[in-house]
Design an enzyme around this catalytic site. Structure first.
Site, PDB file in Angstrom:
ATOM      1  N   ALA A 132      -6.113 -14.515  -6.114  1.00 44.49           N
ATOM      2  CA  ALA A 132      -5.422 -14.875  -4.877  1.00 44.49           C
ATOM      3  C   ALA A 132      -4.486 -13.779  -4.393  1.00 44.49           C
ATOM      4  O   ALA A 132      -3.841 -13.914  -3.368  1.00 44.49           O
ATOM      5  CB  ALA A 132      -4.631 -16.164  -5.081  1.00 44.49           C
ATOM      6  N   ASP A 180       1.848  -3.896  -9.693  1.00 45.63           N
ATOM      7  CA  ASP A 180       1.647  -5.229 -10.281  1.00 45.63           C
ATOM      8  C   ASP A 180       2.028  -5.248 -11.758  1.00 45.63           C
ATOM      9  O   ASP A 180       2.695  -6.166 -12.234  1.00 45.63           O
ATOM     10  CB  ASP A 180       0.183  -5.662 -10.109  1.00 45.63           C
ATOM     11  CG  ASP A 180      -0.275  -5.566  -8.669  1.00 45.63           C
ATOM     12  OD1 ASP A 180       0.590  -5.467  -7.768  1.00 45.63           O
ATOM     13  OD2 ASP A 180      -1.499  -5.571  -8.423  1.00 45.63           O
ATOM     14  N   SER A 219      -9.707 -19.226 -24.263  1.00 42.70           N
ATOM     15  CA  SER A 219      -9.118 -19.397 -22.930  1.00 42.70           C
ATOM     16  C   SER A 219      -9.238 -20.862 -22.524  1.00 42.70           C
ATOM     17  O   SER A 219     -10.343 -21.407 -22.448  1.00 42.70           O
ATOM     18  CB  SER A 219      -9.849 -18.509 -21.919  1.00 42.70           C
ATOM     19  OG  SER A 219      -9.667 -19.040 -20.616  1.00 42.70           O
ATOM     20  N   HIS A 242       0.830  -1.207   0.000  1.00 38.63           N
ATOM     21  CA  HIS A 242       0.000   0.000   0.000  1.00 38.63           C
ATOM     22  C   HIS A 242       0.866   1.259   0.000  1.00 38.63           C
ATOM     23  O   HIS A 242       0.486   2.289   0.540  1.00 38.63           O
ATOM     24  CB  HIS A 242      -0.978  -0.003   1.185  1.00 38.63           C
ATOM     25  CG  HIS A 242      -2.075  -1.022   1.003  1.00 38.63           C
ATOM     26  ND1 HIS A 242      -3.207  -0.754   0.274  1.00 38.63           N
ATOM     27  CD2 HIS A 242      -2.180  -2.312   1.410  1.00 38.63           C
ATOM     28  CE1 HIS A 242      -3.984  -1.842   0.265  1.00 38.63           C
ATOM     29  NE2 HIS A 242      -3.376  -2.808   0.936  1.00 38.63           N
ATOM     30  N   THR A 243       2.018   1.153  -0.632  1.00 36.69           N
ATOM     31  CA  THR A 243       2.890   2.320  -0.791  1.00 36.69           C
ATOM     32  C   THR A 243       2.899   2.807  -2.230  1.00 36.69           C
ATOM     33  O   THR A 243       3.237   3.962  -2.484  1.00 36.69           O
ATOM     34  CB  THR A 243       4.344   1.973  -0.381  1.00 36.69           C
ATOM     35  OG1 THR A 243       4.679   0.717  -0.979  1.00 36.69           O
ATOM     36  CG2 THR A 243       4.479   1.863   1.121  1.00 36.69           C
ATOM     37  N   SER A 257      -4.432 -10.635 -12.920  1.00 39.11           N
ATOM     38  CA  SER A 257      -4.926  -9.647 -13.905  1.00 39.11           C
ATOM     39  C   SER A 257      -3.778  -8.898 -14.559  1.00 39.11           C
ATOM     40  O   SER A 257      -3.797  -8.683 -15.777  1.00 39.11           O
ATOM     41  CB  SER A 257      -5.897  -8.629 -13.311  1.00 39.11           C
ATOM     42  OG  SER A 257      -6.281  -8.916 -12.039  1.00 39.11           O
ATOM     43  N   LEU A 280      -1.998 -12.631  -6.406  1.00 42.06           N
ATOM     44  CA  LEU A 280      -0.702 -12.827  -7.069  1.00 42.06           C
ATOM     45  C   LEU A 280      -0.701 -12.178  -8.458  1.00 42.06           C
ATOM     46  O   LEU A 280       0.102 -12.504  -9.317  1.00 42.06           O
ATOM     47  CB  LEU A 280      -0.367 -14.321  -7.161  1.00 42.06           C
ATOM     48  CG  LEU A 280      -0.268 -15.031  -5.796  1.00 42.06           C
ATOM     49  CD1 LEU A 280      -0.006 -16.522  -5.977  1.00 42.06           C
ATOM     50  CD2 LEU A 280       0.843 -14.416  -4.935  1.00 42.06           C
TER      51      LEU A 280
END
Ligand code: GLA
Length: 378
Positions: free
Chosen positions: A122, A171, A68, A35-36, A127, A124
């Site tokens: 999860a 991410d 997919s 959360h930085t 997305s 990780l």
């Protein structure tokens, strides 16, 4: 059979020809710096050896047609008329196409087969992996220059504005810039990255609590707003600009805002210290910082959960565990532990038993290697 082989085989079956290209983009686990990112601060994630793969070939028209394997679905859209559809995996692909077009890129159509082994939802970054794999596919078929930080920003925009999740840059940036064997220290203001070698003789163990929380998005946006309000209180563009000294001397923030800001200010400092400790190979210090990060996320930022706390306590109680903390947005999902290599085998079993006794849930445990960022495979 590897996932790469599976997507190639399935593409051959569907196109009756070999796909010209295979692209891959990894998920990630964040070692420290939580959360930085949306506070212009520092993060220290690594890309993991779990990824999204697409085997594809260009098309002459403006259609994108994708199968997919995970959802056993084929779907398509036209690059000439991008429209929102039902929420689901295809929206990430459309979002990336949209954001590339918004950035002025001329994108071409393609068809492909998609598969991944990043567990979904999860924490990780399945997305981000899907977004970066999509961007890599578009860049390859459309001859776009591959600039990892720029592509990460485009994918973040897809997630923020097309999918509607107000995430920071971590991410997408680590999925784009990961380095095998290394964590990456990211300055989320300048997007500068520095690869930091993982300590020798240790393993990074991801501990999935098998809990998923529906309220993550609203709580996440609330935390962002609280951080922005605290930055305004200090009269700075972002909490990145407040150091611990200034924070300690300040007076007048309400109690909740004070706790939120304290987490961010202290976590930024911990993240820089963790990168230093890693460079020195000081695993005890690195572990201590990870443990402190968990306490701060639990008590000051209040984004942990009873399951995450139980998992972290189980891991921290084992011989050979240097440190453990929740990782990602929180409220559910995964914890991460740094474990001495010789202790990994035993720890996996004991932590699984300990967690199951404490919560009645069966965890998934992944021993992860640090992988390279998104790329075209040979
Ligand atoms: C999610 C977001 C990231 C980051 C983390 C918390 O993973 O996508 O941008 O804010 O939460 O560190």
């Amino acid at each position: 059979m590897s996932l790469q082989e599976r997507v190639v085989l399935e593409a051959e079956r569907r196109f009756h020809a070999r796909p010209n290209l295979v692209v891959r983009a990894p998920g990630r686990v964040n070692l420290i710096g939580e959360h930085t990112d949306y506070n212009d601060g520092f993060v220290l994630p690594m890309a993991i050896d779990r990824a999204v793969w697409i085997a594809l070939r260009p098309r002459k028209d403006a259609q994108v047609r994708v199968h997919s394997l995970h959802f056993d679905q084929t779907a398509e859209f036209s690059l000439n008329r991008l429209e929102h559809g039902k929420a689901g995996w295809l929206e990430y692909l459309k979002g990336v196409a949209w954001a590339l077009q918004e950035a002025g890129c001329q994108v071409q159509g393609w068809e492909g087969v998609l598969a991944g082994d990043v567990p979904l939802g999860a924490g990780l970054s399945s997305s981000a992996a899907l977004e970066l794999a999509t961007a890599r596919a578009f860049a390859a078929v459309s001859n776009l220059p591959w600039d990892p930080p720029e592509m990460a920003k485009i994918c973040q925009r897809a997630e923020n504005e097309w999918v509607g999740m107000n995430c920071g840059i971590m991410d997408q940036l680590i999925s784009a810039t990961g380095v095998a064997g290394h964590a990456v220290l990211i300055d989320c203001r300048t997007l500068e990255t520095q690869a930091v070698p993982l300590p020798p003789d240790t393993a990074v163990v991801v501990l999935d609590t098998a809990t998923r929380r529906g309220l993550v998005d609203s709580a996440y946006n609330e935390r962002r707003a609280q951080c922005e309000a605290a930055a305004r209180f200090f009269g700075v563009p972002a909490l990145r600009d407040v150091d611990i000294d200034r924070f300690d001397k300040s007076d007048g923030l309400d109690a909740v805002a004070r706790r939120r800001a304290r987490h961010v200010v202290a976590e930024n400092a911990r993240t820089l210290q963790a990168a230093e400790a890693m460079r020195r190979g000081d695993t005890s210090e690195l572990g201590r910082l990870m443990n402190a990060s968990h306490v701060s996320l639990r008590d000051d930022f209040e984004v942990s959960s009873s399951e995450l706390d139980a998992m972290v306590a189980c891991a921290q109680g084992q011989d050979g565990c240097c440190g453990a903390r929740m990782t990602g947005a929180g409220f559910g999902g995964c914890a991460v532990a740094l474990v001495r290599a010789e202790a990994v085998g035993g720890l996996v079993t004991t932590v699984a038993n300990c967690y199951q006794t404490a919560t009645g849930r069966v965890p998934s445990i992944y021993i992860c290697k640090a992988a390279a960022g998104a790329g075209v495979e040979a």
